[in-house]
Design a protein around this motif. Structure first.
Motif, PDB file in Angstrom:
ATOM      1  N   ILE A  74       0.840  -1.198   0.000  1.00 45.97           N
ATOM      2  CA  ILE A  74       0.000   0.000   0.000  1.00 45.97           C
ATOM      3  C   ILE A  74       0.877   1.251   0.000  1.00 45.97           C
ATOM      4  O   ILE A  74       0.641   2.194  -0.764  1.00 45.97           O
ATOM      5  N   HIS A  75       1.901   1.247   0.822  1.00 46.40           N
ATOM      6  CA  HIS A  75       2.828   2.381   0.883  1.00 46.40           C
ATOM      7  C   HIS A  75       3.514   2.593  -0.474  1.00 46.40           C
ATOM      8  O   HIS A  75       3.614   3.728  -0.963  1.00 46.40           O
ATOM      9  N   THR A  78       1.156   4.141  -2.921  1.00 47.91           N
ATOM     10  CA  THR A  78       0.940   5.541  -2.578  1.00 47.91           C
ATOM     11  C   THR A  78       2.119   6.391  -3.028  1.00 47.91           C
ATOM     12  O   THR A  78       1.938   7.446  -3.643  1.00 47.91           O
ATOM     13  N   GLN A  79       3.328   5.928  -2.758  1.00 47.89           N
ATOM     14  CA  GLN A  79       4.533   6.695  -3.085  1.00 47.89           C
ATOM     15  C   GLN A  79       4.802   6.740  -4.588  1.00 47.89           C
ATOM     16  O   GLN A  79       5.123   7.795  -5.124  1.00 47.89           O
ATOM     17  N   GLY A  82       0.653   7.431  -6.441  1.00 44.38           N
ATOM     18  CA  GLY A  82      -0.337   8.353  -5.902  1.00 44.38           C
ATOM     19  C   GLY A  82      -1.637   7.719  -5.472  1.00 44.38           C
ATOM     20  O   GLY A  82      -2.672   8.379  -5.428  1.00 44.38           O
ATOM     21  N   PHE A  83      -1.599   6.412  -5.164  1.00 44.31           N
ATOM     22  CA  PHE A  83      -2.804   5.735  -4.694  1.00 44.31           C
ATOM     23  C   PHE A  83      -3.334   6.439  -3.457  1.00 44.31           C
ATOM     24  O   PHE A  83      -2.585   6.763  -2.537  1.00 44.31           O
ATOM     25  N   ALA A  84      -4.641   6.706  -3.430  1.00 46.93           N
ATOM     26  CA  ALA A  84      -5.284   7.357  -2.296  1.00 46.93           C
ATOM     27  C   ALA A  84      -6.321   6.393  -1.720  1.00 46.93           C
ATOM     28  O   ALA A  84      -7.387   6.225  -2.292  1.00 46.93           O
ATOM     29  N   PRO A  85      -5.992   5.739  -0.596  1.00 49.23           N
ATOM     30  CA  PRO A  85      -6.921   4.727  -0.038  1.00 49.23           C
ATOM     31  C   PRO A  85      -8.343   5.226   0.161  1.00 49.23           C
ATOM     32  O   PRO A  85      -9.286   4.508  -0.095  1.00 49.23           O
ATOM     33  N   ASN A  88     -10.576   5.039  -3.038  1.00 49.65           N
ATOM     34  CA  ASN A  88     -10.596   3.743  -3.715  1.00 49.65           C
ATOM     35  C   ASN A  88     -11.998   3.376  -4.222  1.00 49.65           C
ATOM     36  O   ASN A  88     -12.986   3.643  -3.577  1.00 49.65           O
TER      37      ASN A  88
END
Length: 90
Positions: A74-75, A78-79, A82-85, A88
């Motif tokens: 997940i990290h 995101t890094q 640009g995944f934004a939980p 989702n």
């Protein structure tokens, strides 16, 4: 693992990075998919129908078994993408 060319394509197309869960014949699975903008609505419509081949709608960035991906994945999503939980889709 994505190659350099695939990573560049994903970043250039500015896809929606989504986390999907599914039940496979092996059990629960999760998929991080970079859904291409021009295929996003078709992907969401296919989800409503049930059986989805995520590769038709974008690039599978990571996948694995279990109910939830490990925190390090997940990290990474995101890094790198640009995944934004909280945003989702599924």
């Amino acid at each position: 693992m994505l190659g350099h060319h695939q990573k560049m394509l994903v970043k250039r197309k500015n896809p929606a990075v989504c986390l999907f869960s599914a039940t496979t014949w092996l059990g629960q699975a999760w998929y991080f998919v970079a859904v291409m903008p021009e295929k996003y609505q078709a992907c969401m419509d296919a989800l409503k129908q049930g059986n989805v081949e995520f590769g038709k709608y974008g690039v599978i960035l990571e996948k694995g078994f279990g109910g939830r991906p490990p925190e390090e994945i997940i990290h990474k999503m995101t890094q790198e993408y640009g995944f934004a939980p909280s945003a989702n889709a599924s």
